[in-house]
Design a protein around this motif. Structure first.
Motif, short mmCIF file in Angstrom:
data_model
loop_
_atom_site.label_atom_id
_atom_site.label_comp_id
_atom_site.label_asym_id
_atom_site.label_seq_id
_atom_site.Cartn_x
_atom_site.Cartn_y
_atom_site.Cartn_z
N ASP A 82 0.84 -1.19 0.00
CA ASP A 82 0.00 0.00 0.00
C ASP A 82 0.88 1.25 0.00
OD1 ASP A 82 -1.88 1.96 0.25
OD2 ASP A 82 -2.79 1.17 2.08
N TYR A 83 1.03 1.83 -1.18
CA TYR A 83 1.83 3.05 -1.34
C TYR A 83 0.95 4.30 -1.24
CZ TYR A 83 5.33 -0.18 -3.19
OH TYR A 83 6.22 -1.21 -3.35
N GLY A 84 -0.33 4.10 -0.90
CA GLY A 84 -1.25 5.21 -0.85
C GLY A 84 -2.03 5.37 -2.14
N GLU A 85 -1.47 4.87 -3.21
CA GLU A 85 -2.13 4.86 -4.51
C GLU A 85 -1.58 3.68 -5.31
OE1 GLU A 85 -1.09 8.58 -6.37
OE2 GLU A 85 0.95 7.95 -6.73
N PRO A 86 -2.33 3.19 -6.29
CA PRO A 86 -1.83 2.04 -7.06
C PRO A 86 -0.61 2.43 -7.89
CG PRO A 86 -3.96 2.80 -7.92
CD PRO A 86 -3.66 3.61 -6.69
N THR A 87 0.38 1.56 -7.91
CA THR A 87 1.59 1.81 -8.72
C THR A 87 1.82 0.70 -9.73
OG1 THR A 87 2.99 0.72 -7.08
CG2 THR A 87 2.70 3.10 -6.84
N ASN A 142 0.20 -0.07 -12.58
CA ASN A 142 -0.16 0.13 -13.98
C ASN A 142 0.92 0.88 -14.75
OD1 ASN A 142 -1.57 0.11 -16.35
ND2 ASN A 142 -3.22 1.43 -15.65
N LYS A 158 -2.36 -4.06 -0.16
CA LYS A 158 -3.56 -3.40 -0.71
C LYS A 158 -4.08 -4.22 -1.89
CE LYS A 158 -6.12 0.41 -1.22
NZ LYS A 158 -6.96 1.08 -0.33
N TYR A 190 -6.33 -4.32 -5.30
CA TYR A 190 -6.86 -3.46 -6.36
C TYR A 190 -7.59 -4.33 -7.37
CZ TYR A 190 -3.74 0.14 -4.59
OH TYR A 190 -3.10 1.05 -3.78
#
Length: 184
Positions: free
Chosen positions: A33-38, A40, A92, A94
């Protein structure tokens, strides 16, 4: 008579080949979980942990980086991916079903599966240690995906990583030397 490595490859592919004839209805990715998906990236999807495939009959399968044959390889299982790790440790989930790369694959029958093995040796040692590096899944519409236990950073391939990379086209797979027969 088959060689021990051939038997090992057959045994490795047998559970994955259960997917042939099935269709994927949903896809989940698991990463830190980096705070947002990485995950893609432009040419591929990059995952810290793994991918979960939910089939149209509601059975669940997953690929993660594992250590069954060597420190980092492609591990496949039927069942719940969370038996491998927990979301409490910063993982996380997704949903990737609506990603453009998956929309052409959702609902399409899986028509073929093949694993690609590699090996490593110690310096001054003849013994080769074999492991599944990549898995290719073919679909009835001619599309393919490659799942590989490597990481791509700044166009550099870093093999044998605690990471999975998913490639959606043959040209990109060839560019990063994924799906090459190193053994057998």
């Amino acid at each position: 008579m088959k060689k021990p490595l051939e038997i090992e490859i057959i045994n490795y592919e047998k559970p994955i080949k259960e997917l042939i004839g099935m269709t994927i209805s949903d896809v989940n990715y698991y990463e830190i979980d980096y705070g947002e998906p990485t995950w893609n990236e432009t040419e591929f999807h990059s995952l810290d942990y793994g991918i979960e495939l939910i089939m149209s009959d509601k059975t669940t399968y997953y690929f993660i980086w594992g250590n069954e044959f060597t420190q980092y390889d492609v591990k496949f299982r039927k069942g719940n991916i969370l038996t491998e790790f927990s979301t409490e440790n910063g993982t996380k989930k997704y949903n990737a079903k609506d990603n453009q790369n998956w929309t052409e694959l959702i609902g399409k029958k899986i028509s073929g599966i093949e694993s690609f093995w590699s090996y490593w040796s110690l310096i001054n040692d003849e013994k080769r240690n074999y492991y599944p590096q990549d898995v290719r899944i073919e679909f009835e519409n001619g599309k393919e995906i490659w799942i590989s236990a490597l990481e791509i950073r700044e166009n550099r391939i870093i093999g044998m990583q605690d990471h999975l990379t998913i490639i959606f086209d043959k040209q990109t797979a060839e560019k990063y030397k994924i799906g090459i027969k190193n053994v057998g």
